[in-house]
Design a protein around this motif. Structure first.
Motif, PDB file in Angstrom:
ATOM      1  N   ASP A  46      44.391  52.019  39.653  1.00 30.75           N
ATOM      2  CA  ASP A  46      43.346  51.513  38.446  1.00 30.75           C
ATOM      3  C   ASP A  46      43.831  52.177  37.210  1.00 30.75           C
ATOM      4  O   ASP A  46      43.439  53.051  36.586  1.00 30.75           O
ATOM      5  CB  ASP A  46      41.987  52.259  38.871  1.00 30.75           C
ATOM      6  CG  ASP A  46      40.979  51.600  37.975  1.00 30.75           C
ATOM      7  OD1 ASP A  46      41.080  50.378  37.276  1.00 30.75           O
ATOM      8  OD2 ASP A  46      39.772  52.182  37.782  1.00 30.75           O
ATOM      9  N   VAL A  74      44.161  47.717  46.385  1.00 31.50           N
ATOM     10  CA  VAL A  74      43.567  47.156  45.238  1.00 31.50           C
ATOM     11  C   VAL A  74      44.243  47.560  44.039  1.00 31.50           C
ATOM     12  O   VAL A  74      44.250  48.912  43.896  1.00 31.50           O
ATOM     13  CB  VAL A  74      42.358  47.425  45.027  1.00 31.50           C
ATOM     14  CG1 VAL A  74      41.527  46.543  43.905  1.00 31.50           C
ATOM     15  CG2 VAL A  74      41.478  46.579  46.561  1.00 31.50           C
ATOM     16  N   SER A  76      43.842  47.042  40.154  1.00 30.29           N
ATOM     17  CA  SER A  76      42.885  46.710  39.041  1.00 30.29           C
ATOM     18  C   SER A  76      43.167  47.344  37.846  1.00 30.29           C
ATOM     19  O   SER A  76      42.824  48.419  37.709  1.00 30.29           O
ATOM     20  CB  SER A  76      41.377  47.001  39.730  1.00 30.29           C
ATOM     21  OG  SER A  76      40.516  46.617  38.980  1.00 30.29           O
ATOM     22  N   THR A  77      43.406  46.206  36.917  1.00 31.17           N
ATOM     23  CA  THR A  77      43.890  46.824  35.434  1.00 31.17           C
ATOM     24  C   THR A  77      42.750  46.991  34.633  1.00 31.17           C
ATOM     25  O   THR A  77      41.638  45.950  34.989  1.00 31.17           O
ATOM     26  CB  THR A  77      44.898  46.129  34.981  1.00 31.17           C
ATOM     27  OG1 THR A  77      44.464  44.749  34.582  1.00 31.17           O
ATOM     28  CG2 THR A  77      46.314  46.386  35.617  1.00 31.17           C
ATOM     29  N   THR A 107      45.305  43.181  46.934  1.00 35.02           N
ATOM     30  CA  THR A 107      44.389  42.669  45.923  1.00 35.02           C
ATOM     31  C   THR A 107      44.897  43.041  44.798  1.00 35.02           C
ATOM     32  O   THR A 107      45.123  44.018  44.249  1.00 35.02           O
ATOM     33  CB  THR A 107      42.934  43.057  46.046  1.00 35.02           C
ATOM     34  OG1 THR A 107      42.359  42.485  47.379  1.00 35.02           O
ATOM     35  CG2 THR A 107      41.820  42.325  44.945  1.00 35.02           C
ATOM     36  N   ASN A 109      43.972  42.394  40.712  1.00 31.93           N
ATOM     37  CA  ASN A 109      42.876  42.016  39.800  1.00 31.93           C
ATOM     38  C   ASN A 109      43.111  42.536  38.446  1.00 31.93           C
ATOM     39  O   ASN A 109      43.076  43.748  38.140  1.00 31.93           O
ATOM     40  CB  ASN A 109      41.495  42.852  40.078  1.00 31.93           C
ATOM     41  CG  ASN A 109      40.739  42.443  41.368  1.00 31.93           C
ATOM     42  OD1 ASN A 109      40.834  41.383  41.715  1.00 31.93           O
ATOM     43  ND2 ASN A 109      40.359  43.557  42.107  1.00 31.93           N
ATOM     44  N   PHE A 111      42.652  42.192  34.369  1.00 30.04           N
ATOM     45  CA  PHE A 111      41.965  42.058  33.404  1.00 30.04           C
ATOM     46  C   PHE A 111      42.148  40.959  32.592  1.00 30.04           C
ATOM     47  O   PHE A 111      41.463  40.134  32.209  1.00 30.04           O
ATOM     48  CB  PHE A 111      41.856  43.278  32.363  1.00 30.04           C
ATOM     49  CG  PHE A 111      40.865  43.128  31.328  1.00 30.04           C
ATOM     50  CD1 PHE A 111      39.639  43.160  31.535  1.00 30.04           C
ATOM     51  CD2 PHE A 111      41.522  42.657  29.848  1.00 30.04           C
ATOM     52  CE1 PHE A 111      38.828  42.944  30.365  1.00 30.04           C
ATOM     53  CE2 PHE A 111      40.674  42.380  28.911  1.00 30.04           C
ATOM     54  CZ  PHE A 111      39.216  42.432  29.118  1.00 30.04           C
ATOM     55  N   VAL A 114      47.976  37.870  35.611  1.00 24.61           N
ATOM     56  CA  VAL A 114      48.911  38.435  36.907  1.00 24.61           C
ATOM     57  C   VAL A 114      50.119  37.430  36.804  1.00 24.61           C
ATOM     58  O   VAL A 114      49.870  36.221  36.856  1.00 24.61           O
ATOM     59  CB  VAL A 114      48.083  38.327  38.046  1.00 24.61           C
ATOM     60  CG1 VAL A 114      49.032  38.705  39.262  1.00 24.61           C
ATOM     61  CG2 VAL A 114      46.891  39.257  38.048  1.00 24.61           C
ATOM     62  N   VAL A 129      44.323  37.433  44.658  1.00 23.03           N
ATOM     63  CA  VAL A 129      44.474  37.446  42.968  1.00 23.03           C
ATOM     64  C   VAL A 129      43.414  37.054  42.316  1.00 23.03           C
ATOM     65  O   VAL A 129      42.976  35.864  42.262  1.00 23.03           O
ATOM     66  CB  VAL A 129      45.979  36.889  42.456  1.00 23.03           C
ATOM     67  CG1 VAL A 129      46.419  37.254  41.296  1.00 23.03           C
ATOM     68  CG2 VAL A 129      47.024  37.287  43.601  1.00 23.03           C
ATOM     69  N   CYS A 130      42.934  38.089  41.318  1.00 21.19           N
ATOM     70  CA  CYS A 130      41.922  37.482  40.517  1.00 21.19           C
ATOM     71  C   CYS A 130      42.261  37.882  39.149  1.00 21.19           C
ATOM     72  O   CYS A 130      42.690  39.032  38.959  1.00 21.19           O
ATOM     73  CB  CYS A 130      40.548  38.048  40.689  1.00 21.19           C
ATOM     74  SG  CYS A 130      40.027  37.597  42.625  1.00 21.19           S
ATOM     75  N   CYS A 131      41.892  37.223  38.090  1.00 23.53           N
ATOM     76  CA  CYS A 131      42.123  37.704  36.650  1.00 23.53           C
ATOM     77  C   CYS A 131      41.444  36.980  35.564  1.00 23.53           C
ATOM     78  O   CYS A 131      40.787  35.994  35.923  1.00 23.53           O
ATOM     79  CB  CYS A 131      43.745  37.702  36.278  1.00 23.53           C
ATOM     80  SG  CYS A 131      44.255  35.856  36.164  1.00 23.53           S
ATOM     81  N   ASN A 151      42.514  33.105  41.879  1.00 20.72           N
ATOM     82  CA  ASN A 151      41.350  32.875  41.077  1.00 20.72           C
ATOM     83  C   ASN A 151      41.545  33.233  39.567  1.00 20.72           C
ATOM     84  O   ASN A 151      41.648  34.579  39.471  1.00 20.72           O
ATOM     85  CB  ASN A 151      40.065  33.499  41.935  1.00 20.72           C
ATOM     86  CG  ASN A 151      38.757  33.094  41.249  1.00 20.72           C
ATOM     87  OD1 ASN A 151      38.533  32.653  40.198  1.00 20.72           O
ATOM     88  ND2 ASN A 151      37.623  33.750  41.815  1.00 20.72           N
TER      89      ASN A 151
END
Length: 179
Positions: A46, A74, A76-77, A107, A109, A111, A114, A129-131, A151
């Motif tokens: 993180d 995971v 996550s930024t 994963t 994530n 902010f 990506v 991948v979510c951003c 996503n």
């Protein structure tokens, strides 16, 4: 160093969190949330920004690949603040793994954005991948016995092949999907 939240005698693997403005992972690291008789655990990284690169990044693709064999990971930024960074994730080194035991998931994530600039290949593994803004796929992504989910809050841009065998592909965007 070694971080161990495994369940070697039964049960599910645990949870490991490494959070700071900057998180750098050495090549010799050993992280385990393995659970030979249960579900693999998760390692959360993180930071403010994160770069997967052969040199000069926060972790090499080879090191991340080795950890994904027995851990879901995971990355996550965080929201940008006084620590700097934009909340971006860059995949600038190839990632390839075959999960042992239960499937593992990488994963990402972000902010903000990506950017996948090198190939990601998983067997018995998934990529999520979510951003908040854009996902840019500038290299192939392949899974076998695993799925791909992209996503983005704004756009998903796919410039290379997404391939899965015995899995699913889902592309979701707040604005546009470009293939």
């Amino acid at each position: 160093g070694t971080l161990d939240a495994s369940a070697p005698d039964g049960g599910n693997g645990g949870f490991i969190e490494t959070s700071a403005a900057t998180v750098n992972i050495a090549d010799g690291v050993r992280i385990t949330t393995a659970a030979p008789f249960g579900v693999t655990g998760t390692w959360l990284i993180d930071p403010a920004d994160f770069i997967i690169a052969p040199t000069g990044g926060n972790i090499s693709g080879a090191t991340l690949s080795a950890q994904l064999v027995t851990n879901s990971v995971v990355i996550s930024t965080m929201t940008p603040d006084a620590t700097g960074g934009n909340g971006d994730i860059f995949v600038n080194d190839a990632i390839s793994w075959t999960a042992s035991g239960s499937p593992t998931t990488l994963t990402l994530n972000g902010f903000r954005d990506v950017n996948i600039n090198r190939a990601i290949t998983a067997t018995n593994g998934n990529l999520v991948v979510c951003c908040g803004r854009d996902i840019n796929v500038n290299a192939p992504i392949t899974t076998t016995n695993g799925s791909i989910l992209l996503n983005a809050g704004r756009d998903v841009r796919v410039f290379h092949a997404l391939t899965t065998t015995d899995g699913n592909i889902a592309l979701c965007a707040g604005h546009d999907v470009h293939i």
